[in-house]
Design a protein around this motif. Sequence first.
Motif, PDB file in Angstrom:
ATOM      1  N   ALA A  34       0.836  -1.210   0.000  1.00 31.07           N
ATOM      2  CA  ALA A  34       0.000   0.000   0.000  1.00 31.07           C
ATOM      3  C   ALA A  34       0.867   1.254   0.000  1.00 31.07           C
ATOM      4  N   ILE A  35       1.914   1.251   0.792  1.00 33.50           N
ATOM      5  CA  ILE A  35       2.817   2.410   0.843  1.00 33.50           C
ATOM      6  C   ILE A  35       3.469   2.629  -0.519  1.00 33.50           C
ATOM      7  N   VAL A  36       3.890   1.550  -1.166  1.00 28.86           N
ATOM      8  CA  VAL A  36       4.510   1.664  -2.491  1.00 28.86           C
ATOM      9  C   VAL A  36       3.520   2.289  -3.474  1.00 28.86           C
ATOM     10  N   PHE A  37       2.269   1.837  -3.452  1.00 24.30           N
ATOM     11  CA  PHE A  37       1.282   2.390  -4.377  1.00 24.30           C
ATOM     12  C   PHE A  37       0.985   3.857  -4.085  1.00 24.30           C
ATOM     13  N   PHE A  38       0.913   4.240  -2.817  1.00 19.87           N
ATOM     14  CA  PHE A  38       0.707   5.652  -2.480  1.00 19.87           C
ATOM     15  C   PHE A  38       1.891   6.480  -2.979  1.00 19.87           C
ATOM     16  N   TRP A  39       3.099   5.957  -2.797  1.00 20.51           N
ATOM     17  CA  TRP A  39       4.289   6.687  -3.249  1.00 20.51           C
ATOM     18  C   TRP A  39       4.265   6.845  -4.769  1.00 20.51           C
TER      19      TRP A  39
ATOM     20  N   ALA B  36       2.947  14.660 -13.560  1.00 21.16           N
ATOM     21  CA  ALA B  36       1.864  15.177 -14.394  1.00 21.16           C
ATOM     22  C   ALA B  36       1.314  16.506 -13.858  1.00 21.16           C
ATOM     23  N   GLU B  37       1.920  17.012 -12.785  1.00 21.08           N
ATOM     24  CA  GLU B  37       1.450  18.226 -12.115  1.00 21.08           C
ATOM     25  C   GLU B  37      -0.014  18.102 -11.705  1.00 21.08           C
ATOM     26  N   ASP B  38      -0.370  16.926 -11.215  1.00 21.39           N
ATOM     27  CA  ASP B  38      -1.728  16.627 -10.750  1.00 21.39           C
ATOM     28  C   ASP B  38      -1.654  16.377  -9.243  1.00 21.39           C
ATOM     29  N   ALA B  39      -2.145  17.325  -8.477  1.00 17.53           N
ATOM     30  CA  ALA B  39      -2.044  17.239  -7.020  1.00 17.53           C
ATOM     31  C   ALA B  39      -3.280  16.615  -6.377  1.00 17.53           C
ATOM     32  N   THR B  40      -4.148  16.003  -7.158  1.00 19.82           N
ATOM     33  CA  THR B  40      -5.351  15.409  -6.577  1.00 19.82           C
ATOM     34  C   THR B  40      -5.040  14.063  -5.930  1.00 19.82           C
ATOM     35  N   PHE B  41      -5.763  13.782  -4.863  1.00 18.29           N
ATOM     36  CA  PHE B  41      -5.668  12.487  -4.187  1.00 18.29           C
ATOM     37  C   PHE B  41      -6.976  11.765  -4.447  1.00 18.29           C
ATOM     38  N   ASP B  42      -6.930  10.716  -5.240  1.00 17.69           N
ATOM     39  CA  ASP B  42      -8.119  10.003  -5.674  1.00 17.69           C
ATOM     40  C   ASP B  42      -7.988   8.532  -5.278  1.00 17.69           C
ATOM     41  N   VAL B  43      -8.654   8.169  -4.197  1.00 23.08           N
ATOM     42  CA  VAL B  43      -8.555   6.797  -3.680  1.00 23.08           C
ATOM     43  C   VAL B  43      -9.064   5.796  -4.711  1.00 23.08           C
ATOM     44  N   GLN B  44     -10.143   6.135  -5.400  1.00 27.26           N
ATOM     45  CA  GLN B  44     -10.675   5.207  -6.401  1.00 27.26           C
ATOM     46  C   GLN B  44      -9.675   4.968  -7.530  1.00 27.26           C
ATOM     47  N   ARG B  45      -8.949   6.027  -7.927  1.00 31.40           N
ATOM     48  CA  ARG B  45      -7.925   5.875  -8.971  1.00 31.40           C
ATOM     49  C   ARG B  45      -6.812   4.940  -8.476  1.00 31.40           C
ATOM     50  N   ILE B  46      -6.388   5.137  -7.232  1.00 35.85           N
ATOM     51  CA  ILE B  46      -5.332   4.289  -6.672  1.00 35.85           C
ATOM     52  C   ILE B  46      -5.787   2.832  -6.641  1.00 35.85           C
ATOM     53  N   LEU B  47      -7.012   2.591  -6.178  1.00 37.81           N
ATOM     54  CA  LEU B  47      -7.522   1.218  -6.107  1.00 37.81           C
ATOM     55  C   LEU B  47      -7.647   0.603  -7.501  1.00 37.81           C
ATOM     56  N   ALA B  48      -8.128   1.394  -8.463  1.00 33.57           N
ATOM     57  CA  ALA B  48      -8.230   0.894  -9.840  1.00 33.57           C
ATOM     58  C   ALA B  48      -6.843   0.589 -10.393  1.00 33.57           C
ATOM     59  N   ASN B  49      -5.879   1.464 -10.110  1.00 36.36           N
ATOM     60  CA  ASN B  49      -4.506   1.225 -10.568  1.00 36.36           C
ATOM     61  C   ASN B  49      -3.920  -0.026  -9.920  1.00 36.36           C
TER      62      ASN B  49
ATOM     63  N   ILE C 139      -1.481  -6.901 -14.711  1.00 34.52           N
ATOM     64  CA  ILE C 139      -0.271  -6.773 -15.529  1.00 34.52           C
ATOM     65  C   ILE C 139       0.881  -7.545 -14.898  1.00 34.52           C
ATOM     66  N   CYS C 140       1.013  -7.439 -13.584  1.00 38.80           N
ATOM     67  CA  CYS C 140       2.093  -8.135 -12.876  1.00 38.80           C
ATOM     68  C   CYS C 140       1.944  -9.648 -12.941  1.00 38.80           C
ATOM     69  N   GLU C 141       0.710 -10.124 -12.874  1.00 38.14           N
ATOM     70  CA  GLU C 141       0.498 -11.575 -12.983  1.00 38.14           C
ATOM     71  C   GLU C 141       0.902 -12.074 -14.360  1.00 38.14           C
ATOM     72  N   ALA C 142       0.679 -11.255 -15.391  1.00 35.24           N
ATOM     73  CA  ALA C 142       1.033 -11.647 -16.755  1.00 35.24           C
ATOM     74  C   ALA C 142       2.538 -11.562 -17.003  1.00 35.24           C
ATOM     75  N   ASP C 143       3.216 -10.623 -16.307  1.00 35.57           N
ATOM     76  CA  ASP C 143       4.651 -10.422 -16.531  1.00 35.57           C
ATOM     77  C   ASP C 143       5.334 -10.013 -15.222  1.00 35.57           C
ATOM     78  N   PRO C 144       5.702 -10.971 -14.390  1.00 30.86           N
ATOM     79  CA  PRO C 144       6.295 -10.668 -13.088  1.00 30.86           C
ATOM     80  C   PRO C 144       7.623  -9.906 -13.161  1.00 30.86           C
ATOM     81  N   GLU C 145       8.283  -9.919 -14.298  1.00 24.66           N
ATOM     82  CA  GLU C 145       9.576  -9.232 -14.404  1.00 24.66           C
ATOM     83  C   GLU C 145       9.455  -7.766 -14.808  1.00 24.66           C
ATOM     84  N   THR C 146       8.235  -7.315 -15.141  1.00 25.06           N
ATOM     85  CA  THR C 146       8.059  -5.899 -15.460  1.00 25.06           C
ATOM     86  C   THR C 146       8.208  -5.084 -14.179  1.00 25.06           C
ATOM     87  N   THR C 147       8.596  -3.831 -14.318  1.00 27.84           N
ATOM     88  CA  THR C 147       8.698  -3.013 -13.110  1.00 27.84           C
ATOM     89  C   THR C 147       7.301  -2.571 -12.686  1.00 27.84           C
ATOM     90  N   VAL C 148       7.148  -2.361 -11.406  1.00 32.18           N
ATOM     91  CA  VAL C 148       5.863  -1.924 -10.868  1.00 32.18           C
ATOM     92  C   VAL C 148       5.506  -0.548 -11.435  1.00 32.18           C
TER      93      VAL C 148
END
Length: 96
Positions: free
Chosen positions: A41-46, A55-68, A75-84
């Motif tokens: 969770a900390i990694v995703f928030f970071w 992107a100069e976007d200062a909004t905090f959107d929990v739904q966007r984070i959860l969707a991401n 994507i990670c399940e399909a390719d574990p060697e890709t970077t997060v």
Amino acid sequence: MKKFLITSAMALTAATAHAETSDVSTLTCAELSTLDAETIAIVFFWIDGYVGGQAEDATFDVQRILANMDGTKAICEADPETTVMDAVVQAEAAAE
């Protein structure tokens, strides 16, 4: 909201207790999968803050984070060697 903030503060405190410096740009999906839920969770928030800053976007959107997080997981399940970071960018682009 108050509960979320308290939980976040506790997670950050726990992370600080195990402070470790990491280059998030090189973190792979396989490496992410070895981390505990709080650290993930900390990694995703970071990443959300970093990408938003680029992107100069200062909004905090929990739904966007959860969707991401959901998109990144697929994507990670399909390719574990890709970077997060790459997986998050791909997931966000796919959601637009």
